[in-house]
Design a protein around this motif. Structure first.
Motif, PDB file in Angstrom:
ATOM      1  N   ASP A  61       2.090   1.754  -3.415  1.00 42.65           N
ATOM      2  CA  ASP A  61       1.047   1.762  -4.431  1.00 42.65           C
ATOM      3  C   ASP A  61       1.264   0.633  -5.437  1.00 42.65           C
ATOM      4  OD1 ASP A  61      -1.242   2.569  -5.734  1.00 42.65           O
ATOM      5  OD2 ASP A  61      -0.204   4.044  -7.000  1.00 42.65           O
ATOM      6  N   ALA A 117       0.834  -1.205   0.000  1.00 43.80           N
ATOM      7  CA  ALA A 117       0.000   0.000   0.000  1.00 43.80           C
ATOM      8  C   ALA A 117       0.867   1.253   0.000  1.00 43.80           C
ATOM      9  CB  ALA A 117      -0.916  -0.019   1.224  1.00 43.80           C
ATOM     10  N   GLU A 118       1.944   1.233   0.743  1.00 37.07           N
ATOM     11  CA  GLU A 118       2.855   2.386   0.802  1.00 37.07           C
ATOM     12  C   GLU A 118       3.479   2.666  -0.548  1.00 37.07           C
ATOM     13  OE1 GLU A 118       5.049   5.485   2.754  1.00 37.07           O
ATOM     14  OE2 GLU A 118       3.322   4.291   3.399  1.00 37.07           O
TER      15      GLU A 118
END
Length: 299
Positions: free
Chosen positions: A111, A108-109
């Motif tokens: 992307d 998530a960090e």
């Protein structure tokens, strides 16, 4: 002639030995042979188990080392590299603690999809190796900066850089696993050895000193993080300590309180713990004591 052959020497088993006694002797002899065989088998099994364990450790180590040598697959330019992934993991750990670092959170960090990350980092151990090595990049003295020639000044520079990196990333102190050695770990040790080039001491003494200063800085930073992060309410601490002194079980502390008063004593102790020069002052004392203990190496 037959009767002559039937005579036995004096040391032979008596003729009247019963079948039960003969069987007993045979059983005991068999037990001894089996026990000896079992003992040898146990030794062989234990040796084999040690070899298998060593091979397993070596295989795991080689798999982790592979993170430094593994070529990117495919012809397209990769979206990330090891530095990107390590930097993202450190950002998460700085803001949320190292326990928050997971492949999903890292994806998530960055992307990216979680499965995409496995193209670059296969296991949590590989990720840990990258993170610790990125941390050590902040400890390593930059190539453009020369180490002082005098060993005390050189090792002090390295120790201070270690302290500053630990203060920026205190969660590193919570990592109990022992990650594989990466390039910056090698550079850190190499620089530590360079720092001691002017010290006239045996190899073992130099290893002692490198270990000693590491233990000092890690212990100092762990105490600082765990006990000195917040400013305690002085009134509450004075009341708490005063309540403990009622039982008269702490004569040395009670004597100090009687001499200067509890509030003044606490203020002095807290100021001492938070003193900005305490780290360097005690590091110098540590090096003084170590230097005094050395026996000069024959030239």
């Amino acid at each position: 002639m037959a009767s002559d052959y039937s005579k036995k020497p004096a040391d032979a088993a008596p003729e009247d030995m019963t079948d039960a006694v003969r069987q007993y002797v045979i059983d005991r002899a068999t037990e001894k042979i089996n026990a000896k065989f079992d003992k040898q088998a146990d030794k062989v099994a234990a040796k084999s188990a040690r070899h298998i364990e060593s091979l397993d450790r070596l295989a795991a180590h080689l798999e982790t080392i592979d993170v430094w040598t593994r070529a990117d697959r495919g012809s397209r330019k990769p979206r990330f590299n090891r530095d990107d992934i390590a930097a993202a993991a450190i950002r998460i750990a700085d803001s949320e603690g190292f326990e928050a670092v997971s492949m999903r959170r890292l994806a998530a960090e960055l992307d990216a999809g979680t499965m995409t990350l496995y193209h670059y980092v296969r296991t949590k151990d590989e990720l840990l190796t990258l993170v610790v090595d990125a941390f050590l990049a902040e400890v390593v003295v930059p190539q453009r900066q020369r180490l002082p020639r005098e060993w005390r000044a050189a090792i002090t520079l390295i120790v201070r850089r270690t302290r500053d990196a630990l203060r920026r990333h205190p969660w590193i102190l919570d990592i109990s696993d022992d990650p594989s050695i990466g390039p910056n770990a090698m550079r850190h040790f190499d620089q530590s050895w360079q720092a001691l080039s002017s010290l006239n001491a045996e190899l073992e003494d130099k290893l002692d000193l490198i270990t000693l200063v590491d233990e000092y800085v890690f212990g100092f930073c762990l105490h600082e993080r765990n006990n000195l992060r917040d400013d305690p309410d002085e009134g509450e601490m004075v009341d708490y300590i005063g309540a403990l002194l009622i039982d008269d079980e702490y004569p040395a502390l009670a004597g100090m309180v009687a001499e200067m008063g509890l509030s003044r004593l606490w203020s002095r102790m807290d100021a001492h713990a938070r003193g900005s020069d305490r780290f360097d002052r005690n590091l110098a004392r540590l090096l003084d004591g170590f230097e005094a203990s050395l026996k000069p190496r024959p030239q």
